[in-house]
Design an enzyme around this catalytic site. Structure first.
Site: not given
Length: 516
Positions: A199, A274, A308, A406
């Protein structure tokens, strides 16, 4: 409908506002289920835009629970048939190497489409395509070389480990460097013998559609790879909750990961996640300042800052702080922001207007929390598209939102520290723990600080250069589990202990004695 994989040579835009449209661009993207391209059962679609114009260039089938169920059932049939799961490792490795060959042969076309879909600079997208090929080649080698443990009890027993693929794996991938990160999950899961349902992120479904022709031409059996497009709350949720998905591998935002974790717990699915990061780059006064500048600039502004492991918090020792900030800001102002298809571009367009507005929101917050020394808004020569000048805030306190949260864009916070203890305290003063970077010429201190940073990965005097054999993953709010090398094969495999008796076994004879 899939995109042709014939390589084309991207034209170099002369006008930074020019919209480069690749030849042969599809107008509709379908699911790929049981070896067939399909629309959604209910006919639902969603629009897909490019980040330079923010105009829809295609529609994509919007997967719902029925589409996910069809894909999982197809994957389960392929797995149960043994057509792939029971193939010898060498036979699977041959297919994986053919996949790698096809990716490498089409890297120019792949990069062009990835750049169009994501806004990544074309030179960086090309590197991602090449890395995707290497992922398949790496795991082809690994499954052939893999050994398992055996334990001998002299004269009594031999015990050995029988490794088996787990079953159907659900793979949910993000929109930053999507093709490469899809390969990161597809290569080890398929290498292990699993069947998969992918997906991809709804912002960037284009490059995922390329796997259809690549896998088909490479000879991957029907049903081993299945693709369902759709938004996370619908297709992703259905994939996580499906009874027959044994594993979920997810890369994405932390709060989404927490939701997936909760939903997977009901059926005790295997999980590898992650998640987000807010990684520190610690620069001591004795560091090679030129190398540290190069690395920390690249570490947060490459891939448009949408990575990331970005070193988005730079902690600099007080005695060199002013010089570092001045030089860093000057370099940031000189970064080339422009059309992603122009090979001169260093920062392209952010992936989607929703994400762009979110990043701009953080920039406005940052103006109240730190000292703006570079960027802070849209470049004047780019009135259309999701463009943001590389943005640098100095004197950022650890309590600031731009220090703690973030942002996932070309925005960096620089903060001074006094000594080693202060640096470690600041480095660990966030909820995330994905990566860390340490710059010093004192290697004893470098090792000491690296081991004190709460992160799954730390680089010493380097930016993010990773060996595929090493573990990848984070701690705290940055993830659950590690992949990379044999750890990836362990995740997609069950390790069954088989105990074989070599001699007589003394067993208590319950019920054998006469009770009368």
């Amino acid at each position: 409908m899939t995109t042709p994989t014939t390589p084309t040579t991207p034209t170099t835009p002369t006008d930074p506002t020019e919209r480069h449209v690749p030849q042969g661009l599809p107008t509709h993207l379908q699911h790929f289920i049981d070896g067939e391209l399909r629309d959604s059962v209910d006919g639902a679609t969603f629009g897909v835009l490019d980040p330079v114009s923010n105009e829809d260039y295609a529609t994509a089938a919007a997967g719902q629970a029925a589409d996910v169920d069809a894909a999982v059932q197809a994957a389960q049939r392929a797995f149960d048939s043994g057509v792939w799961a029971e193939k010898p490792a060498r036979a699977r490795a041959r297919v994986l190497n053919r996949i790698a060959d096809l990716v490498e042969a089409s890297d120019t076309r792949l990069a062009e489409l990835e750049t169009f879909d994501t806004g990544l600079p074309i030179t960086q997208a090309l590197g991602q395509a090449q890395r995707a090929a290497e992922n398949f080649r790496f795991f082809a080698d690994l499954i052939v070389a893999q050994t398992d443990d055996a334990y001998k009890v002299p004269g009594k027993q031999i015990n050995y480990v029988n490794r088996k693929p787990v079953g159907v794996a659900g793979l949910i991938t993000p929109w930053n460097t999507p093709f490469m990160l899809e390969s990161w999950k597809l290569a080890p899961s398929i290498a292990s013998g699993c069947s998969v349902v992918l997906k991809p992120a709804e912002f960037t479904p284009l490059s995922a559609s390329l796997w259809v022709d690549i896998f088909t031409e490479a000879g991957l059996p029907k049903g081993v790879f299945n693709l369902v497009n759709g938004i996370g709350e619908e297709a992703g949720d259905a994939l996580v909750k499906h009874l027959r998905t044994r594993l979920i591998s997810f890369t994405g935002e932390t709060t989404t990961g927490q939701l997936i974790f909760r939903n997977s717990a009901t059926h005790l699915k295997g999980m590898s996640m992650e998640l987000g990061g807010k990684s520190p780059a610690v620069v001591f006064a004795d560091a090679d300042l030129e190398a540290a500048l190069d690395s920390t600039l690249f570490g947060v502004f490459s891939l448009n800052g949408e990575r990331c492991t970005a070193g988005s918090r730079i902690l600099v020792q007080r005695s060199i702080y002013d010089e570092f900030v001045e030089r860093y800001a000057a370099r940031a102002k000189n970064i080339v922001v422009g059309n992603p298809h122009d090979p001169r571009t260093e920062v392209g367009a952010l992936v989607h207007p929703e994400h762009y507005e979110r990043v701009l929101g953080y920039v406005e917050v940052g103006k109240t929390e730190g000292r703006l020394v570079a960027g802070g808004g849209r470049p004047e020569n780019l009135p259309v598209g999701n463009y943001l000048a590389p943005t640098v805030f100095a004197d950022v306190p650890s309590t600031a939102r731009i220090f703690q949260e973030e942002i996932f864009g070309p925005v960096v916070a620089i903060t001074p520290f006094e000594d080693e203890a202060d640096a470690v305290r600041l480095a660990n003063d966030v909820k995330y723990g994905l990566a860390g970077y340490v710059w010093t010429s004192d290697l004893t201190r470098g090792h000491r600080v690296a081991q004190s940073i709460e992160a799954g990965m730390v680089w010493l005097n380097s930016h993010n250069v990773r060996d595929l054999r090493s573990p990848f993953g984070g701690v705290k709010a940055s993830g659950l589990g590690h992949e990379g090398g044999y750890r990836s094969l362990d995740f997609y495999s069950e390790q069954q202990a088989v105990h074989v008796t070599l001699g007589d076994v003394h067993t208590a004879r319950f019920g054998a004695h006469d009770t009368h």
